[in-house]
Design a protein around this motif. Structure first.
Motif, PDB file in Angstrom:
ATOM      1  N   GLY A 100       0.945  -1.362  -0.013  1.00  0.00           N
ATOM      2  CA  GLY A 100       0.128   0.191  -0.060  1.00  0.00           C
ATOM      3  C   GLY A 100       0.905   1.279  -0.039  1.00  0.00           C
ATOM      4  O   GLY A 100       0.652   2.422  -0.687  1.00  0.00           O
TER       5      GLY A 100
ATOM      6  N   ASN B 164      -2.783   7.615  -7.609  1.00  0.00           N
ATOM      7  CA  ASN B 164      -3.648   8.451  -6.675  1.00  0.00           C
ATOM      8  C   ASN B 164      -5.237   7.593  -6.340  1.00  0.00           C
ATOM      9  O   ASN B 164      -6.134   7.921  -6.715  1.00  0.00           O
ATOM     10  CB  ASN B 164      -4.002   9.723  -7.449  1.00  0.00           C
TER      11      ASN B 164
ATOM     12  N   SER C 103       0.733   3.676  -3.052  1.00  0.00           N
ATOM     13  CA  SER C 103       0.161   5.164  -2.782  1.00  0.00           C
ATOM     14  C   SER C 103       1.110   6.021  -3.313  1.00  0.00           C
ATOM     15  O   SER C 103       0.456   7.224  -3.291  1.00  0.00           O
ATOM     16  CB  SER C 103      -0.171   5.032  -1.483  1.00  0.00           C
ATOM     17  N   GLU C 104       2.162   5.925  -3.372  1.00  0.00           N
ATOM     18  CA  GLU C 104       3.212   6.812  -3.718  1.00  0.00           C
ATOM     19  C   GLU C 104       3.118   7.176  -5.472  1.00  0.00           C
ATOM     20  O   GLU C 104       3.471   8.065  -6.045  1.00  0.00           O
ATOM     21  CB  GLU C 104       4.863   6.425  -3.596  1.00  0.00           C
TER      22      GLU C 104
ATOM     23  N   PRO D 171      -6.787   5.856  -2.854  1.00  0.00           N
ATOM     24  CA  PRO D 171      -6.810   5.797  -1.137  1.00  0.00           C
ATOM     25  C   PRO D 171      -6.226   4.436  -0.664  1.00  0.00           C
ATOM     26  O   PRO D 171      -6.465   3.408  -1.432  1.00  0.00           O
ATOM     27  CB  PRO D 171      -8.090   5.939  -0.734  1.00  0.00           C
ATOM     28  N   PHE D 172      -5.455   4.704   0.199  1.00  0.00           N
ATOM     29  CA  PHE D 172      -4.688   3.535   0.863  1.00  0.00           C
ATOM     30  C   PHE D 172      -5.503   2.391   1.226  1.00  0.00           C
ATOM     31  O   PHE D 172      -4.959   1.216   0.512  1.00  0.00           O
ATOM     32  CB  PHE D 172      -4.104   4.057   2.174  1.00  0.00           C
TER      33      PHE D 172
ATOM     34  N   LEU E  39      -6.182   0.416  -2.021  1.00  0.00           N
ATOM     35  CA  LEU E  39      -4.995  -0.152  -2.698  1.00  0.00           C
ATOM     36  C   LEU E  39      -4.861  -1.668  -1.926  1.00  0.00           C
ATOM     37  O   LEU E  39      -4.389  -2.573  -2.559  1.00  0.00           O
ATOM     38  CB  LEU E  39      -3.734   0.540  -2.518  1.00  0.00           C
TER      39      LEU E  39
END
Length: 442
Positions: free
Chosen positions: A51, A59, A55-56, A61-62, A65
């Motif tokens: 995650g 785009n 997430s990096e 949300p964590f 993911l």
């Protein structure tokens, strides 16, 4: 140590060993439950890592993911099985080697070894054993114990020995692995220190190398670095999902139900078990109860205090029996978890240089010895212990090679190759670690 002995005894999994050694339902069930709890912890940190990496880049949300990656893992495990695990393990090694040998040195070079060495001037105690938080020496000893005791008996590593062709393959791979593990770790850790120079204060700390790959190396190499992280995550997570599903289906359900499952039914239950495990791990990962490192320490400690005293005593002590195994595993885990939780909540204060892992491990050993001295092994346990002592992987390997045409010549060749590999890596290690010792002067 453990893997070679279990391979010689023709064990397919570590729970197989507990079953063969004691033929006691509750020993097997407790051992399997400990394994599942430990593997669940490791599954959680893999999902959190995935995650953080994704997430990096994306785009999304964590939590979303984490759910998507869990679904992808379940599909991967269902379609690829252990073949897929071996394939991703291979990719992981070469991509992680690329990170350590090419990408990490680029980040280190931008910061400069001199500036990395001088971090202690801006971050007090950075290069000391106690670290910036000035932890007592007992903490460092405890960390050492966590990993050496965990690695000795974790199924994800021990089971790697089982497919080996013979003992020479095990020895050669061990020599090479002993070199590459610290080689890759040291360079990645130095790169993380370099990021303290280049971009201090990255929060959470788990993002440090991701930021390094994204911002401080060319895009192509950054992509390789991120791919290496994802391959590592996929490899470890898929191994844990496969092992946990297999343990639930083949070991736990069969033992509790006292019945033999057909291959087809075992496969179905294994797949369902993986889904259940995936959901549990997904929920915990989304909650993100702690950092990756501390969850991994807790999971590793469960194996160290719950399994290792029983495994070692089972291999080496004639008086070892099922009662001692049950007592040791329960006492080790309960004392570790209980002490750790009470200390965290302020109910007790542990002496300096003593922590819950040491207490749990010592408790498990003491309980094992006392019960073993007060009870006696049954006939099966004595017979299997004698089988352990008379069966070695090295003896099997020598007999197998000597039975082949020109066996003596082949055996000498294997000895020579193993010795050359060992001596070569000793020389390489001397110069490599000597370089860092001189340049960093720590």
């Amino acid at each position: 140590y453990v893997g070679r002995k279990l391979k010689a005894l023709n064990c397919q999994t570590m729970p197989d060993f507990f079953e063969k050694r004691f033929q006691n339902k509750w020993v097997s069930v407790i051992a399997i439950v400990i394994m599942i709890i430990g593997l669940l912890g490791y599954g959680v940190i893999q999902l959190i890592g995935a995650g953080l990496v994704l997430s990096e880049i994306i785009n999304i949300p964590f939590p979303m993911l984490i759910m998507l990656f869990t679904a992808a893992l379940l599909v991967f495990c269902a379609l690829g099985g252990m073949y897929g695990v071996v394939f991703t393990d291979t990719l992981m090694f070469f991509t992680m080697l690329g990170i350590a040998a090419i990408i990490a040195p680029m980040i280190i070079g931008q910061a400069g070894l001199t500036n990395i060495k001088e971090l202690a001037e801006t971050i007090p105690y950075y290069w000391t054993i106690g670290g910036t938080e000035q932890r007592p020496i007992g903490w460092s000893i405890s960390q050492f114990l966590v990993w050496i005791l965990f690695f000795t008996c974790t199924p994800a590593l021990v089971s790697r020995v089982f497919p080996a062709k013979n003992d020479f393959v095990v020895l050669k791979s061990a020599v090479i692995g002993v070199f590459f593990a610290p080689f890759m770790q040291l360079l990645v850790f130095l790169a993380a220190s370099a990021m303290q120079v280049l971009q201090p204060g990255i929060e959470p700390a788990d993002r440090v190398m991701v930021v390094g790959f994204m911002d401080y190396v060319p895009n192509f190499l950054g992509g390789v670095g991120l791919a290496g992280l994802m391959a590592s995550i996929m490899s470890t997570a898929s191994t844990l999902f496969v092992l946990t599903g297999f343990a639930l289906a083949r070991d736990l359900i069969e033992h509790l139900g006292n019945k033999q499952l057909s291959e087809e039914k075992g496969m179905i239950i294994g797949r369902l078990s993986q889904v259940v495990v995936g959901v549990i791990v997904c929920v915990i990962a989304i909650a993100q109860p702690s950092s990756i490192y501390w969850i991994s320490v807790y999971s590793g400690a469960i194996f160290a205090v719950g399994w290792l005293p029983t495994v070692v005593a089972s291999l080496e002590w004639r008086r070892m029996n099922s009662k001692a195994a049950i007592g040791s595993m329960l006492a080790g885990v309960v004392s570790f978890v209980g002490t750790d939780e009470m200390a965290k909540r302020g109910f007790i204060t542990l002496p300096e240089n003593i922590d819950s892992l040491m207490i749990g491990c010592l408790t498990g050993v003491i309980v094992l010895v006392i019960i073993a001295l007060l009870t006696k092994p049954n006939e099966h346990e004595l017979e299997y212990f004698n089988q352990i002592k008379s069966t070695t992987l090295s003896k099997k390997t020598i007999e197998y090679i000597l039975a082949e045409p020109n066996g003596v010549i082949k055996l000498k060749k294997q000895y020579k190759q193993t010795m050359v590999i060992a001596l070569s890596f000793i020389v390489i290690s001397f110069f490599l670690w000597g370089f860092f010792f001189i340049r960093l002067g720590l």
